[in-house]
Scaffold this motif. Sequence first.
Motif, PDB file in Angstrom:
ATOM      1  N   LEU A  78      16.733   3.537  -0.608  1.00  0.00           N
ATOM      2  CA  LEU A  78      16.422   3.856  -2.004  1.00  0.00           C
ATOM      3  C   LEU A  78      16.771   5.319  -2.264  1.00  0.00           C
ATOM      4  O   LEU A  78      16.219   6.209  -1.626  1.00  0.00           O
ATOM      5  N   GLU A  79      17.718   5.537  -3.189  1.00  0.00           N
ATOM      6  CA  GLU A  79      18.052   6.919  -3.544  1.00  0.00           C
ATOM      7  C   GLU A  79      17.053   7.440  -4.557  1.00  0.00           C
ATOM      8  O   GLU A  79      16.675   8.603  -4.560  1.00  0.00           O
ATOM      9  N   SER A  80      16.648   6.549  -5.472  1.00  0.00           N
ATOM     10  CA  SER A  80      15.653   6.905  -6.490  1.00  0.00           C
ATOM     11  C   SER A  80      14.510   5.910  -6.387  1.00  0.00           C
ATOM     12  O   SER A  80      14.737   4.725  -6.118  1.00  0.00           O
ATOM     13  N   TYR A  81      13.347   6.404  -6.566  1.00  0.00           N
ATOM     14  CA  TYR A  81      12.188   5.502  -6.508  1.00  0.00           C
ATOM     15  C   TYR A  81      11.015   6.166  -7.201  1.00  0.00           C
ATOM     16  O   TYR A  81      11.059   7.354  -7.543  1.00  0.00           O
ATOM     17  N   ARG A  82       9.974   5.373  -7.408  1.00  0.00           N
ATOM     18  CA  ARG A  82       8.778   5.901  -8.063  1.00  0.00           C
ATOM     19  C   ARG A  82       7.570   5.626  -7.179  1.00  0.00           C
ATOM     20  O   ARG A  82       7.417   4.526  -6.639  1.00  0.00           O
ATOM     21  N   ILE A  83       6.725   6.638  -7.047  1.00  0.00           N
ATOM     22  CA  ILE A  83       5.458   6.492  -6.325  1.00  0.00           C
ATOM     23  C   ILE A  83       4.368   6.463  -7.386  1.00  0.00           C
ATOM     24  O   ILE A  83       4.281   7.366  -8.222  1.00  0.00           O
ATOM     25  N   VAL A  84       3.563   5.384  -7.361  1.00  0.00           N
ATOM     26  CA  VAL A  84       2.540   5.205  -8.395  1.00  0.00           C
ATOM     27  C   VAL A  84       1.166   5.096  -7.763  1.00  0.00           C
ATOM     28  O   VAL A  84       0.991   4.408  -6.747  1.00  0.00           O
ATOM     29  N   ASN A  85       0.226   5.779  -8.369  1.00  0.00           N
ATOM     30  CA  ASN A  85      -1.183   5.565  -8.030  1.00  0.00           C
ATOM     31  C   ASN A  85      -1.937   5.334  -9.330  1.00  0.00           C
ATOM     32  O   ASN A  85      -1.945   6.194 -10.215  1.00  0.00           O
ATOM     33  N   ASN A  86      -2.521   4.159  -9.466  1.00  0.00           N
ATOM     34  CA  ASN A  86      -3.366   3.880 -10.625  1.00  0.00           C
ATOM     35  C   ASN A  86      -4.789   4.251 -10.254  1.00  0.00           C
ATOM     36  O   ASN A  86      -5.362   3.681  -9.324  1.00  0.00           O
ATOM     37  N   CYS A  87      -5.319   5.214 -10.969  1.00  0.00           N
ATOM     38  CA  CYS A  87      -6.655   5.721 -10.635  1.00  0.00           C
ATOM     39  C   CYS A  87      -7.624   5.350 -11.754  1.00  0.00           C
ATOM     40  O   CYS A  87      -7.595   5.946 -12.830  1.00  0.00           O
ATOM     41  N   GLY A  88      -8.412   4.325 -11.502  1.00  0.00           N
ATOM     42  CA  GLY A  88      -9.392   3.887 -12.503  1.00  0.00           C
ATOM     43  C   GLY A  88      -8.907   2.675 -13.277  1.00  0.00           C
ATOM     44  O   GLY A  88      -7.704   2.417 -13.391  1.00  0.00           O
ATOM     45  N   GLU A  89      -9.881   1.942 -13.796  1.00  0.00           N
ATOM     46  CA  GLU A  89      -9.617   0.660 -14.466  1.00  0.00           C
ATOM     47  C   GLU A  89      -8.638   0.794 -15.628  1.00  0.00           C
ATOM     48  O   GLU A  89      -7.692   0.024 -15.758  1.00  0.00           O
ATOM     49  N   ASP A  90      -8.868   1.806 -16.498  1.00  0.00           N
ATOM     50  CA  ASP A  90      -8.014   1.966 -17.677  1.00  0.00           C
ATOM     51  C   ASP A  90      -6.603   2.405 -17.305  1.00  0.00           C
ATOM     52  O   ASP A  90      -5.676   2.316 -18.125  1.00  0.00           O
ATOM     53  N   ALA A  91      -6.432   2.889 -16.090  1.00  0.00           N
ATOM     54  CA  ALA A  91      -5.092   3.256 -15.615  1.00  0.00           C
ATOM     55  C   ALA A  91      -4.407   2.068 -14.951  1.00  0.00           C
ATOM     56  O   ALA A  91      -3.281   2.182 -14.472  1.00  0.00           O
ATOM     57  N   GLY A  92      -5.106   0.946 -14.893  1.00  0.00           N
ATOM     58  CA  GLY A  92      -4.495  -0.255 -14.338  1.00  0.00           C
ATOM     59  C   GLY A  92      -4.895  -0.552 -12.904  1.00  0.00           C
ATOM     60  O   GLY A  92      -4.331  -1.455 -12.279  1.00  0.00           O
ATOM     61  N   GLN A  93      -5.852   0.218 -12.367  1.00  0.00           N
ATOM     62  CA  GLN A  93      -6.268  -0.050 -10.989  1.00  0.00           C
ATOM     63  C   GLN A  93      -7.059  -1.358 -10.917  1.00  0.00           C
ATOM     64  O   GLN A  93      -8.024  -1.553 -11.659  1.00  0.00           O
ATOM     65  N   THR A  94      -6.618  -2.239 -10.024  1.00  0.00           N
ATOM     66  CA  THR A  94      -7.304  -3.524  -9.860  1.00  0.00           C
ATOM     67  C   THR A  94      -7.931  -3.672  -8.476  1.00  0.00           C
ATOM     68  O   THR A  94      -8.840  -4.468  -8.304  1.00  0.00           O
ATOM     69  N   VAL A  95      -7.423  -2.930  -7.511  1.00  0.00           N
ATOM     70  CA  VAL A  95      -7.975  -2.994  -6.153  1.00  0.00           C
ATOM     71  C   VAL A  95      -8.569  -1.628  -5.815  1.00  0.00           C
ATOM     72  O   VAL A  95      -7.860  -0.617  -5.837  1.00  0.00           O
ATOM     73  N   ARG A  96      -9.882  -1.641  -5.509  1.00  0.00           N
ATOM     74  CA  ARG A  96     -10.570  -0.366  -5.302  1.00  0.00           C
ATOM     75  C   ARG A  96     -10.579   0.030  -3.811  1.00  0.00           C
ATOM     76  O   ARG A  96     -11.626   0.149  -3.168  1.00  0.00           O
TER      77      ARG A  96
END
Length: 117
Positions: A78-96
């Motif tokens: 992967l030359e380009s990629y995205r690292i995502v962390n969803n922090c909190g329910e409203d940010a889309g976090q589903t697994v705590r």
Amino acid sequence: MSDCIFCKIATGKIPSQKVYEDAEILAFRDLIPQAPTHILVIPKAHIASSAAEITAETAPIVGRIFAVIAQLAREQKLESYRIVNNCGEDAGQTVRHLHFHLLGGISLGAMLTGIQE
Ligand code: AMP
Ligand code: ZN
């Protein structure tokens, strides 16, 4: 934590498609991939339910997680990629259980996270 799905994946109670593992960190493919490469990277231990709980004591493993992500991205070419962390329910976090998404293999464009609801 006994009722945590990622703890169960970390201990092998729930199967996963592993792409990297060491004593402290596990990386596995997301069940519902949002990009050709969609990997989740987690600390095996339940050190934090979200990024909001990261402390100076747990920060070193977060640093190691980022080193693993860089290694995986190289391996996946992967030359380009995205690292995502969803922090909190409203940010889309589903697994705590603290986890980082590695997304790539497609033009991610201007999407904020690369993850569609
Ligand atoms: P988040 O919404 O940021 O908390 O991310 C949780 C991610 O875990 C989602 O992308 C789910 O598709 C993924 N997920 C949930 N259960 C599993 C599982 N058993 N194996 C792999 N990925 C999973
Ligand atoms: Zn957990």
